[in-house]
Write an enzyme that holds these catalytic residues in place. Structure first.
Site, PDB file in Angstrom:
ATOM      1  N   ARG A 246      63.699 -34.487 -64.630  1.00 26.78           N
ATOM      2  CA  ARG A 246      62.840 -35.231 -65.544  1.00 26.78           C
ATOM      3  C   ARG A 246      62.489 -36.577 -64.924  1.00 26.78           C
ATOM      4  O   ARG A 246      63.248 -37.115 -64.110  1.00 26.78           O
ATOM      5  CB  ARG A 246      63.524 -35.430 -66.891  1.00 26.78           C
ATOM      6  CG  ARG A 246      63.942 -34.135 -67.581  1.00 26.78           C
ATOM      7  CD  ARG A 246      64.701 -34.439 -68.860  1.00 26.78           C
ATOM      8  NE  ARG A 246      65.094 -33.217 -69.573  1.00 26.78           N
ATOM      9  CZ  ARG A 246      66.243 -32.574 -69.393  1.00 26.78           C
ATOM     10  NH1 ARG A 246      67.125 -33.052 -68.523  1.00 26.78           N
ATOM     11  NH2 ARG A 246      66.517 -31.479 -70.085  1.00 26.78           N
TER      12      ARG A 246
ATOM     13  N   LYS B 236      69.547 -37.046 -70.774  1.00 26.58           N
ATOM     14  CA  LYS B 236      69.082 -36.285 -71.928  1.00 26.58           C
ATOM     15  C   LYS B 236      69.985 -35.071 -72.152  1.00 26.58           C
ATOM     16  O   LYS B 236      70.448 -34.441 -71.214  1.00 26.58           O
ATOM     17  CB  LYS B 236      67.637 -35.837 -71.704  1.00 26.58           C
ATOM     18  CG  LYS B 236      66.996 -35.210 -72.932  1.00 26.58           C
ATOM     19  CD  LYS B 236      65.527 -34.931 -72.708  1.00 26.58           C
ATOM     20  CE  LYS B 236      64.911 -34.337 -73.973  1.00 26.58           C
ATOM     21  NZ  LYS B 236      63.481 -34.051 -73.814  1.00 26.58           N
TER      22      LYS B 236
ATOM     23  N   HIS C 178      55.707 -34.672 -66.186  1.00 25.97           N
ATOM     24  CA  HIS C 178      56.400 -33.524 -66.765  1.00 25.97           C
ATOM     25  C   HIS C 178      55.768 -32.205 -66.316  1.00 25.97           C
ATOM     26  O   HIS C 178      56.454 -31.177 -66.262  1.00 25.97           O
ATOM     27  CB  HIS C 178      56.398 -33.616 -68.288  1.00 25.97           C
ATOM     28  CG  HIS C 178      57.522 -32.851 -68.927  1.00 25.97           C
ATOM     29  ND1 HIS C 178      58.850 -33.182 -68.757  1.00 25.97           N
ATOM     30  CD2 HIS C 178      57.514 -31.743 -69.715  1.00 25.97           C
ATOM     31  CE1 HIS C 178      59.609 -32.336 -69.427  1.00 25.97           C
ATOM     32  NE2 HIS C 178      58.834 -31.450 -70.001  1.00 25.97           N
TER      33      HIS C 178
ATOM     34  N   ARG D 157      57.439 -30.797 -63.393  1.00 23.18           N
ATOM     35  CA  ARG D 157      58.659 -30.060 -63.764  1.00 23.18           C
ATOM     36  C   ARG D 157      58.315 -28.637 -64.182  1.00 23.18           C
ATOM     37  O   ARG D 157      59.018 -27.687 -63.818  1.00 23.18           O
ATOM     38  CB  ARG D 157      59.349 -30.826 -64.896  1.00 23.18           C
ATOM     39  CG  ARG D 157      60.666 -30.288 -65.383  1.00 23.18           C
ATOM     40  CD  ARG D 157      61.328 -31.343 -66.243  1.00 23.18           C
ATOM     41  NE  ARG D 157      62.235 -30.800 -67.237  1.00 23.18           N
ATOM     42  CZ  ARG D 157      63.513 -30.540 -67.036  1.00 23.18           C
ATOM     43  NH1 ARG D 157      64.042 -30.743 -65.839  1.00 23.18           N
ATOM     44  NH2 ARG D 157      64.273 -30.082 -68.008  1.00 23.18           N
TER      45      ARG D 157
ATOM     46  N   HIS E 213      68.961 -27.460 -69.075  1.00 24.68           N
ATOM     47  CA  HIS E 213      68.815 -27.028 -70.464  1.00 24.68           C
ATOM     48  C   HIS E 213      70.132 -26.457 -70.976  1.00 24.68           C
ATOM     49  O   HIS E 213      70.959 -25.974 -70.204  1.00 24.68           O
ATOM     50  CB  HIS E 213      67.722 -25.956 -70.581  1.00 24.68           C
ATOM     51  CG  HIS E 213      66.343 -26.487 -70.342  1.00 24.68           C
ATOM     52  ND1 HIS E 213      65.302 -25.701 -69.890  1.00 24.68           N
ATOM     53  CD2 HIS E 213      65.823 -27.736 -70.481  1.00 24.68           C
ATOM     54  CE1 HIS E 213      64.213 -26.439 -69.771  1.00 24.68           C
ATOM     55  NE2 HIS E 213      64.501 -27.672 -70.118  1.00 24.68           N
TER      56      HIS E 213
ATOM     57  N   TYR F  80      58.976 -23.397 -70.157  1.00 23.90           N
ATOM     58  CA  TYR F  80      58.575 -24.042 -68.909  1.00 23.90           C
ATOM     59  C   TYR F  80      57.946 -23.094 -67.899  1.00 23.90           C
ATOM     60  O   TYR F  80      57.363 -23.541 -66.920  1.00 23.90           O
ATOM     61  CB  TYR F  80      59.797 -24.713 -68.258  1.00 23.90           C
ATOM     62  CG  TYR F  80      60.164 -26.037 -68.859  1.00 23.90           C
ATOM     63  CD1 TYR F  80      60.023 -27.215 -68.139  1.00 23.90           C
ATOM     64  CD2 TYR F  80      60.648 -26.128 -70.159  1.00 23.90           C
ATOM     65  CE1 TYR F  80      60.353 -28.439 -68.685  1.00 23.90           C
ATOM     66  CE2 TYR F  80      60.991 -27.346 -70.721  1.00 23.90           C
ATOM     67  CZ  TYR F  80      60.837 -28.495 -69.983  1.00 23.90           C
ATOM     68  OH  TYR F  80      61.169 -29.697 -70.534  1.00 23.90           O
TER      69      TYR F  80
END
Length: 384
Positions: free
Chosen positions: A157, A185, A258, A261, A284, A293
């Site tokens: 990220r 995160k 993003h 990513r 994740h 994604y």
């Protein structure tokens, strides 16, 4: 502000301060904002509930349902994802208050109160735009463009990139390196495998870092990317550098950090990385998030389909368990052997079926057999 209003606000504020002992400041601010929003609604529609003696009069209908309705009827509509966060946080506050002895009714917020989650589509760059953008970032070769290349090469990220420590590159084995992504995160940290390209990018950033202004280096001790102040100040220069590079490269779509990513995740899937491994790479905790994604194109479907058809031409044989020819009649050893053989045959039979309902039923039966096997093992241990 009346005493009753202050007292009710103190009930929320006292608990939020307790949450602050274990939650990050930004999360605590979110809880405080939701509490204020809900209290403002009660103040306007049911001010009597702001009195501590009336807390037990709080009802799902009309108070909670009325607040839900007010959220959906605002002049500037709130997105479903935002409303979901509001409900989750208020439910946490109310449940905690009830657990702490406040006379609140149970189930004030239920699962059916949550709006449907929007279905986000993956947003990777097209292979063509991805290639020309990376070439442009390489050609520019400054501190920010190399940071963007690092995001693209590792899938981290942008906030994680800003927080990378100076010693982020770690040797984890013989000729094996990894990028250490610190706690961030989702309260997770991880090691992302680093190949020669990633190592080259990190080394280039370290070289360019020495040319940064002294004031930046003074504020950046221990961090890979130099900064003038707080870490969030770096976000805007990175976004601006990417937008300018995309414009010079001739990208037709809007490019954000993003999306790099998303492009990394889609590329990894096409190169054969499994979804569980990709979930770990991206940091994740839920495979459903990872699926947002990755983009599966028609070309990907054609490749996977024809590969599967080729594999079908060379079927493999599942290993078989040799069944004992003479099972002893009535001892624990023989019973356990027969039970193990039965579970194996049951699993082999389940794998041949295409009916999901029957497969789930067989799995439940196997769990029961496993429980029996566990109890038999306990009996065997007690006897010996």
């Amino acid at each position: 502000m009346t005493i009753g209003q202050t007292s009710l606000e103190k009930i929320f504020e006292t608990h939020i301060r307790t949450l602050a002992l274990t939650l990050r400041p930004g999360t605590v601010d979110n809880y405080r904002s939701i509490a204020r929003c809900f209290l403002a609604y009660l103040r306007a529609t049911s001010p009597q509930l702001l009195q501590p003696s009336q807390v037990d009069q709080l009802r799902r209908d009309p108070h909670l349902l009325g607040w839900f309705r007010s959220l959906s009827e605002q002049q500037r509509p709130i997105r479903n994802t935002t409303r979901i966060r509001y409900l989750i946080r208020l439910r946490r506050l109310l449940d905690d208050l009830a657990a702490n002895g406040h006379p609140l009714q149970p189930d004030l917020i239920r699962r059916e109160d949550f709006p449907p989650e929007p279905r986000y589509l993956p947003r990777p760059l097209s292979p063509q735009e991805d290639q020309i953008l990376q070439r442009e970032l390489l050609r520019t070769d400054d501190l920010y463009t190399n940071a963007l290349l690092l995001i693209r090469a590792t899938g981290i990220r942008v906030g994680e990139c800003i927080q990378l420590p100076l010693d982020c590159l770690r040797q984890v084995g013989t000729e094996q390196w990894a990028l250490h992504v610190p706690l961030g995160k989702l309260h997770t940290e991880r090691l992302v495998p680093a190949d020669d390209e990633v190592r080259r990018i990190v080394e280039r950033i370290l070289t360019l870092r020495t040319s940064a202004a002294p004031v930046q280096l003074a504020n950046s001790q221990g961090f890979l990317l130099p900064r003038r102040g707080v870490r969030y100040v770096l976000l805007q220069p990175l976004q601006s550098a990417l937008a300018q590079a995309a414009k010079r490269a001739g990208c037709a779509t809007h490019v954000t950090p993003h999306r790099l990513r998303h492009s990394f995740a889609t590329e990894m899937l096409r190169l054969g990385v499994s979804l569980p491994a990709l979930m770990k790479l991206l940091g994740h905790r839920d495979i459903r998030m990872t699926l947002r994604y990755v983009e599966v194109t028609q070309q990907d479907l054609q490749r996977e389909f024809h590969q599967a058809r080729q594999n079908a031409a060379h079927p493999h044989h599942l290993p078989t368990l040799a069944l004992p020819k003479d099972i002893p009649s009535a001892d624990l050893s023989g019973i356990r052997e027969a039970l193990a053989a039965t579970r194996h045959l049951l699993e082999m039979y389940r794998r041949q079926l295409g009916n999901e309902k029957i497969c789930r039923k067989l799995q439940r039966l196997d769990k029961r057999l496993l429980t029996v096997a566990s109890e038999l093992h306990k009996i065997h241990t007690e006897e010996t």
